[in-house]
Structures are given as structure tokens and as C-alpha cells.
Design a protein around this motif. Structure first.
Motif, PDB file in Angstrom:
ATOM      1  N   GLU A  12       0.839  -1.193   0.000  1.00 56.11           N
ATOM      2  CA  GLU A  12       0.000   0.000   0.000  1.00 56.11           C
ATOM      3  C   GLU A  12       0.879   1.249   0.000  1.00 56.11           C
ATOM      4  OE1 GLU A  12      -3.308  -0.178   2.673  1.00 56.11           O
ATOM      5  OE2 GLU A  12      -3.383   1.988   2.857  1.00 56.11           O
ATOM      6  N   ALA A  13       0.504   2.203  -0.813  1.00 55.12           N
ATOM      7  CA  ALA A  13       1.282   3.428  -0.938  1.00 55.12           C
ATOM      8  C   ALA A  13       1.143   4.268   0.323  1.00 55.12           C
ATOM      9  CB  ALA A  13       0.795   4.204  -2.150  1.00 55.12           C
ATOM     10  N   ASP A  14       2.246   4.914   0.725  1.00 59.21           N
ATOM     11  CA  ASP A  14       2.241   5.767   1.893  1.00 59.21           C
ATOM     12  C   ASP A  14       2.347   7.212   1.462  1.00 59.21           C
ATOM     13  OD1 ASP A  14       4.214   3.271   3.524  1.00 59.21           O
ATOM     14  OD2 ASP A  14       2.048   3.605   3.631  1.00 59.21           O
ATOM     15  N   ILE A  15       1.223   7.781   1.128  1.00 64.86           N
ATOM     16  CA  ILE A  15       1.182   9.175   0.720  1.00 64.86           C
ATOM     17  C   ILE A  15       0.041   9.844   1.466  1.00 64.86           C
ATOM     18  CG2 ILE A  15      -0.077   8.508  -1.386  1.00 64.86           C
ATOM     19  CD1 ILE A  15       1.352  10.960  -2.718  1.00 64.86           C
ATOM     20  N   TYR A  16       0.319  10.959   2.075  1.00 64.99           N
ATOM     21  CA  TYR A  16      -0.584  11.591   3.010  1.00 64.99           C
ATOM     22  C   TYR A  16      -0.913  13.004   2.568  1.00 64.99           C
ATOM     23  CZ  TYR A  16       1.485   7.800   5.673  1.00 64.99           C
ATOM     24  OH  TYR A  16       1.946   6.567   6.070  1.00 64.99           O
ATOM     25  N   GLN A  17      -2.149  13.390   2.830  1.00 63.91           N
ATOM     26  CA  GLN A  17      -2.569  14.745   2.521  1.00 63.91           C
ATOM     27  C   GLN A  17      -3.308  15.326   3.716  1.00 63.91           C
ATOM     28  OE1 GLN A  17      -4.029  13.632  -1.887  1.00 63.91           O
ATOM     29  NE2 GLN A  17      -4.125  15.818  -1.447  1.00 63.91           N
ATOM     30  N   THR A  18      -2.985  16.567   4.031  1.00 65.69           N
ATOM     31  CA  THR A  18      -3.687  17.285   5.085  1.00 65.69           C
ATOM     32  C   THR A  18      -3.937  18.712   4.658  1.00 65.69           C
ATOM     33  OG1 THR A  18      -1.602  17.880   6.159  1.00 65.69           O
ATOM     34  CG2 THR A  18      -2.729  15.896   6.961  1.00 65.69           C
ATOM     35  N   PRO A  19      -5.049  19.317   5.074  1.00 66.28           N
ATOM     36  CA  PRO A  19      -6.161  18.642   5.751  1.00 66.28           C
ATOM     37  C   PRO A  19      -6.963  17.798   4.768  1.00 66.28           C
ATOM     38  CG  PRO A  19      -6.762  20.905   5.244  1.00 66.28           C
ATOM     39  CD  PRO A  19      -5.327  20.748   4.807  1.00 66.28           C
ATOM     40  N   ARG A  20      -7.806  16.941   5.256  1.00 71.52           N
ATOM     41  CA  ARG A  20      -8.678  16.164   4.378  1.00 71.52           C
ATOM     42  C   ARG A  20      -9.845  17.012   3.876  1.00 71.52           C
ATOM     43  NH1 ARG A  20      -9.174  10.951   4.308  1.00 71.52           N
ATOM     44  NH2 ARG A  20     -10.229  11.540   2.380  1.00 71.52           N
ATOM     45  N   TYR A  21     -10.326  17.883   4.733  1.00 71.31           N
ATOM     46  CA  TYR A  21     -11.419  18.783   4.373  1.00 71.31           C
ATOM     47  C   TYR A  21     -11.080  20.185   4.870  1.00 71.31           C
ATOM     48  CZ  TYR A  21     -13.754  14.273   4.042  1.00 71.31           C
ATOM     49  OH  TYR A  21     -14.070  12.979   3.731  1.00 71.31           O
ATOM     50  N   LEU A  22     -11.405  21.177   4.064  1.00 72.15           N
ATOM     51  CA  LEU A  22     -11.131  22.556   4.450  1.00 72.15           C
ATOM     52  C   LEU A  22     -12.220  23.459   3.890  1.00 72.15           C
ATOM     53  CD1 LEU A  22      -9.228  24.649   5.721  1.00 72.15           C
ATOM     54  CD2 LEU A  22      -7.995  24.735   3.539  1.00 72.15           C
ATOM     55  N   VAL A  23     -12.843  24.220   4.777  1.00 65.52           N
ATOM     56  CA  VAL A  23     -13.799  25.239   4.373  1.00 65.52           C
ATOM     57  C   VAL A  23     -13.212  26.579   4.797  1.00 65.52           C
ATOM     58  CG1 VAL A  23     -16.143  26.116   4.580  1.00 65.52           C
ATOM     59  CG2 VAL A  23     -15.728  23.649   4.711  1.00 65.52           C
ATOM     60  N   ILE A  24     -13.066  27.487   3.854  1.00 67.35           N
ATOM     61  CA  ILE A  24     -12.366  28.730   4.131  1.00 67.35           C
ATOM     62  C   ILE A  24     -13.015  29.870   3.363  1.00 67.35           C
ATOM     63  CG2 ILE A  24     -10.675  28.614   2.260  1.00 67.35           C
ATOM     64  CD1 ILE A  24      -8.568  29.265   4.508  1.00 67.35           C
ATOM     65  N   GLY A  25     -12.848  31.069   3.863  1.00 71.84           N
ATOM     66  CA  GLY A  25     -13.455  32.233   3.236  1.00 71.84           C
ATOM     67  C   GLY A  25     -12.619  32.791   2.094  1.00 71.84           C
ATOM     68  N   THR A  26     -13.286  33.542   1.233  1.00 73.14           N
ATOM     69  CA  THR A  26     -12.615  34.168   0.094  1.00 73.14           C
ATOM     70  C   THR A  26     -11.499  35.096   0.555  1.00 73.14           C
ATOM     71  OG1 THR A  26     -14.616  34.040  -1.259  1.00 73.14           O
ATOM     72  CG2 THR A  26     -12.987  35.683  -1.894  1.00 73.14           C
ATOM     73  N   GLY A  27     -10.388  35.030  -0.156  1.00 74.81           N
ATOM     74  CA  GLY A  27      -9.270  35.927   0.117  1.00 74.81           C
ATOM     75  C   GLY A  27      -8.209  35.353   1.045  1.00 74.81           C
ATOM     76  N   LYS A  28      -8.507  34.224   1.684  1.00 78.12           N
ATOM     77  CA  LYS A  28      -7.543  33.634   2.612  1.00 78.12           C
ATOM     78  C   LYS A  28      -6.433  32.914   1.856  1.00 78.12           C
ATOM     79  CE  LYS A  28      -9.907  34.616   6.380  1.00 78.12           C
ATOM     80  NZ  LYS A  28      -9.409  35.572   7.385  1.00 78.12           N
ATOM     81  N   LYS A  29      -5.266  32.887   2.475  1.00 78.39           N
ATOM     82  CA  LYS A  29      -4.145  32.109   1.936  1.00 78.39           C
ATOM     83  C   LYS A  29      -4.198  30.714   2.534  1.00 78.39           C
ATOM     84  CE  LYS A  29       0.905  31.916   1.725  1.00 78.39           C
ATOM     85  NZ  LYS A  29       2.179  32.624   2.046  1.00 78.39           N
TER      86      LYS A  29
END
Lengths: 114, 110
Positions: free
Chosen positions: A1-18
Motif C-alpha cells: 500500500e502506498a504511503d502518501i498523506y494529505q492534510t487537511p482532508r477537508y477545508l472550508v475557508i473564506g474568500t481571500g484567505k491564503k
């Protein structure tokens, strides 16, 4: 099984944010990729890297940027998020001498920009 | 016109059925043909790949490539509810980029 990770899994953010989406792999792969996937649409390559200090833009134009300072790490940054950036972002990796058909994908980050 | 065409479905079948998933493509330079399975809220997982024309079998899964017709298929025998997922075809000339289909959503009911 491949070991590749991503974070965050879910992100809700407002317009204009970095925002920075993280991708890490523990397989020592030289090649890494970022794809964008919208519902009912094919995956589109937005960035790729063949090694440290190597980054290239993919086929789909994207306002995001990437960096590759360490082999295992390939973060994607949006300087100013917009609702049009709402999508699923998938990171993948492969060995340097591997063909494009040997990419391993992470679980993805689902980004929603309000 | 898209390089790879894939029916989005959904395809609904009862448990135990034989499932046939298909893609057509236009670029005759493609040499490697892949099938990925993607569960909801997960990344794609490589099921199998085939080089050039022919068949490849792996357990309940069989991949077929007909380069003369520019047509590839994935067959799933004795389908299970756990096979319910989106199946993506992808292809490449080799070391160049992967070109994906839109995916077919498969629902296997108990």
C-alpha cells in the motif's frame, strides 16, 4: 500500500484567505503530482515535480503554486482563495524511472471556498 | 472532443452480476491503459494496468484492450457490494502524463 498523506482532508475557508495544502510521501519517490478533480469530471494535472527544486505547471491552468524543497514534501499554496477554487485536490507520487502508469495517489483534500 | 470518453453512469447491478465498464479513446499513441477504483472521499487506487493490446486477469477483474478499435474494458465477475465505487480509466504513452476518463459510478446492491 502506498504511503502518501494529505492534510487537511477537508477545508472550508473564506474568500481571500491564503491556504496551503500539504502532501507528504514516505516512499522516497522523486516524482510528485497535483491533480484537481471536480464532480463528474476527469482528473486534471495542475503541477508536477521530478525532484527537489524542480516544479512544472500541468495542463490545467491553476492560480496555485507549489514548492519542492524536500523529496518527501510537495505543498500546494493558494495565495488568495476564491469560490472558483472549490474542488478536490489529489496528490500523487512515483519513482523517477517509473512510467506515468505507476502513480500512487493520496486520499485527497476537499476544499470549499465560501 | 475529449481524448478519453467514459460513460459516467451510474451503473446499478445486483450482487453476483458480471459488470462491464468501458472507455474509448482517440489518441493512437497511447500504450498503457489503467483502471483505477475510487471510493467516496478517497483517492484513486490503481487496480491494474495493461500494456498495448490484449487481456490481463487479476482475481475477479479482467482488463481488455483493443487498440484497433481504441476501446478498453474492465470486467468484474461475481460483483460484490464492496465493489461499489467510481471506476476511472486512464491511459498514457508511457512516461508522459496520464489522461483520465470522467469515471463510471458503479452500485452493486445486495
Amino acid at each position: 500500500e502506498a504511503d502518501i498523506y494529505q492534510t487537511p482532508r477537508y477545508l472550508v475557508i473564506g474568500t481571500g484567505k491564503k491556504i496551503t495544502l500539504e502532501c507528504s510521501q514516505t516512499m522516497g519517490h522523486d516524482k510528485m503530482y497535483w491533480y484537481q478533480q471536480d464532480p463528474g469530471m476527469e482528473l486534471h494535472l495542475i503541477h508536477y515535480s521530478y525532484g527537489v527544486n524542480s516544479t512544472e505547471k500541468g495542463d490545467l491552468s491553476s492560480e496555485s503554486t507549489v514548492s519542492r524543497i524536500r523529496t518527501e514534501h510537495f505543498p500546494l499554496t493558494l495565495e488568495s482563495a476564491r469560490p472558483s477554487h472549490t474542488s478536490q485536490y489529489l496528490c500523487a507520487s512515483s519513482e523517477y524511472w517509473a512510467g506515468a502508469y505507476e502513480q500512487y495517489f493520496g486520499p485527497g483534500t476537499r476544499l470549499t471556498v465560501t | 472532443q475529449k481524448e478519453v470518453e467514459q460513460d459516467p453512469g451510474p451503473l446499478s447491478v445486483p450482487e453476483g452480476a458480471i459488470v462491464s465498464l468501458n472507455c474509448t479513446y482517440s489518441n493512437s499513441a497511447f500504450q498503457y491503459f489503467m483502471w483505477y477504483r475510487q471510493y467516496s472521499r478517497k483517492g484513486p487506487e490503481l487496480l491494474m494496468y495493461t500494456y498495448s493490446s490484449g487481456n490481463k486477469e487479476d482475481g475477479r477483474f479482467t482488463a481488455q484492450v483493443d487498440k484497433s478499435s481504441k476501446y478498453i474494458s474492465l470486467f468484474i465477475r461475481d460483483s460484490q457490494p464492496s465493489d461499489s465505487a467510481t471506476y476511472l480509466c486512464a491511459m498514457t504513452t508511457g512516461f508522459q502524463k496520464l489522461v483520465f476518463g470522467t469515471g463510471t459510478r458503479l452500485l452493486v446492491s445486495p
